[in-house]
Design an enzyme around this catalytic site. Structure first.
Site: not given
Ligand code: NAD
Length: 319
Positions: A14, A41, A90, A120, A124, A155, A177, A230
């Site tokens: 994300v 990373k 979620r 995000a 959320v 939409r 959400h 996603t």
């Molecule tokens: P991901 O596993 O690809 O990435 C998460 C990242 O967070 C990793 O790189 C990890 O190393 C890092 N991380 C973990 N703990 C950490 C910390 N304490 N400090 C700094 N970095 C840390 O996951 P993703 O697919 O990118 O999803 C990330 C979040 O976004 C999830 O909670 C997911 O549910 C959420 N999300 C939200 C929406 C939305 O509409 N709000 C949509 C999709 C995903």
């Protein structure tokens, strides 16, 4: 705003989709700092993104950093934490991500940051609450992406159904959400015509609306089932949100913002139409919900408040 510095915390799918999209939008960002618990990373991502700069004709300083870099930033976007696994809701991420968001909020506080935090990480609405509490920033400076993505899905789906450009479909998904979100259909318009009136005039079954809402609500489950995560839709949405803040746009977007009774509930973050600019939340646009929709909003709030009380606040109170 002199410096257009953005910090991203969480360089996963994300976060990096947001960063990739932000580079290409007219956001005006001139410094992008990447923070991740996995610093390698963040470094690799910064190198990779920077190598595209010559072909987008922009000068952006992109580098892996740490929380000291937040002190003079304008915006911090938090996308760190565990993501949903196939079949997982979620809300099931609450305990693990509350601990992560709490530690991030505390680190942001120590840096002296005084800009806008956009959350995000899921769930959320609850993680935005945690970041506000742990960072100690004023509530208007901390908000979540809320139902911005859900609304984009709605939409898109209505536009696809009617064969109209989705940018001419106006309306919102509101509430959590998540599974208790809802659409106040009387406030959905095609161009300037109420959608319900348009369907009636064109002999289209109103039952289609339920199907469209369910597709929008369940989209994340289907995408995660098919490709494990996603990220493009939310990445583009977040980049737009950062641009709105950097450019002081006063845009109206359904976001997770702190409730002070505007829709009848207080003390939680949840998705409602919000005017945003460089200060954060400028105003909540209230809507007179009918009895049916108000009940859905209240139910959505009540389910979040229960988890706040039972899981989130006890973790926030741990020393
Ligand atoms: P991901 O596993 O690809 O990435 C998460 C990242 O967070 C990793 O790189 C990890 O190393 C890092 N991380 C973990 N703990 C950490 C910390 N304490 N400090 C700094 N970095 C840390 O996951 P993703 O697919 O990118 O999803 C990330 C979040 O976004 C999830 O909670 C997911 O549910 C959420 N999300 C939200 C929406 C939305 O509409 N709000 C949509 C999709 C995903």
């Amino acid at each position: 705003m002199s410096k257009r510095k953005v910090v991203l915390v969480g360089c996963g799918f994300v976060g990096m989709s947001m960063a990739y999209s932000l580079m290409q939008q007219d956001s005006g960002v001139d410094e992008l700092v990447l923070i991740d618990v996995n610093h390698d990373k963040a470094e690799g991502e910064a190198m990779d993104l920077s190598h595209g700069l010559p072909y987008i004709n922009k000068k952006i300083d992109i580098y892996a950093g740490d929380y000291a870099d937040c002190s003079d930033a304008s915006v911090i976007v938090v996308t760190a934490g565990a993501a949903q696994k196939p079949g997982q809701t979620r809300l099931e991420l609450t305990a693990i991500n509350t601990r992560i968001a709490k530690s991030i909020g505390e680190s942001i506080k120590k840096s002296g940051f005084n800009g806008v935090i956009i959350c995000a990480s899921n769930p959320v609405d609850l993680m935005t609450f945690v970041l506000q509490q742990a960072s100690g920033l004023p509530k208007k400076q901390v908000f979540g992406s809320g139902t911005m993505l859900d609304t984009a899905r709605l939409r898109y789906l209505i536009g696809d159904f009617l064969k109209f450009n989705p940018s001419n479909i106006h309306g919102y998904i509101l509430g959590e959400h998540g599974d208790s979100s809802f659409v106040p259909w009387t406030y959905v318009y095609v161009g300037t015509k109420p959608l319900i009136k348009y369907l009636e005039e064109n002999n289209l079954d109103l039952e289609n609306l339920l199907d469209i809402y369910e597709q929008a609500r369940d989209a994340a489950y289907i995408i995660i089932e098919k490709k494990q995560a996603t990220y493009y839709g939310i990445g583009i949405s977040l980049a737009r949100l950062v641009s709105v803040v950097l450019n002081d746009d006063d845009a109206i977007i359904p976001l997770s913002v702190y409730q002070n009774g505007e829709f009848g509930k207080k003390g939680l973050y949840i998705g409602v139409p919000t005017v945003v600019n460089r200060e954060g939340v400028k105003e909540i646009i209230t809507l007179e919900l009918n009895e049916f929709d108000q009940k859905k909003f209240d139910n959505s709030c009540d389910s979040l408040t229960k988890i706040l009380d039972e899981i989130v606040i006890p973790i926030l109170n741990e020393s």
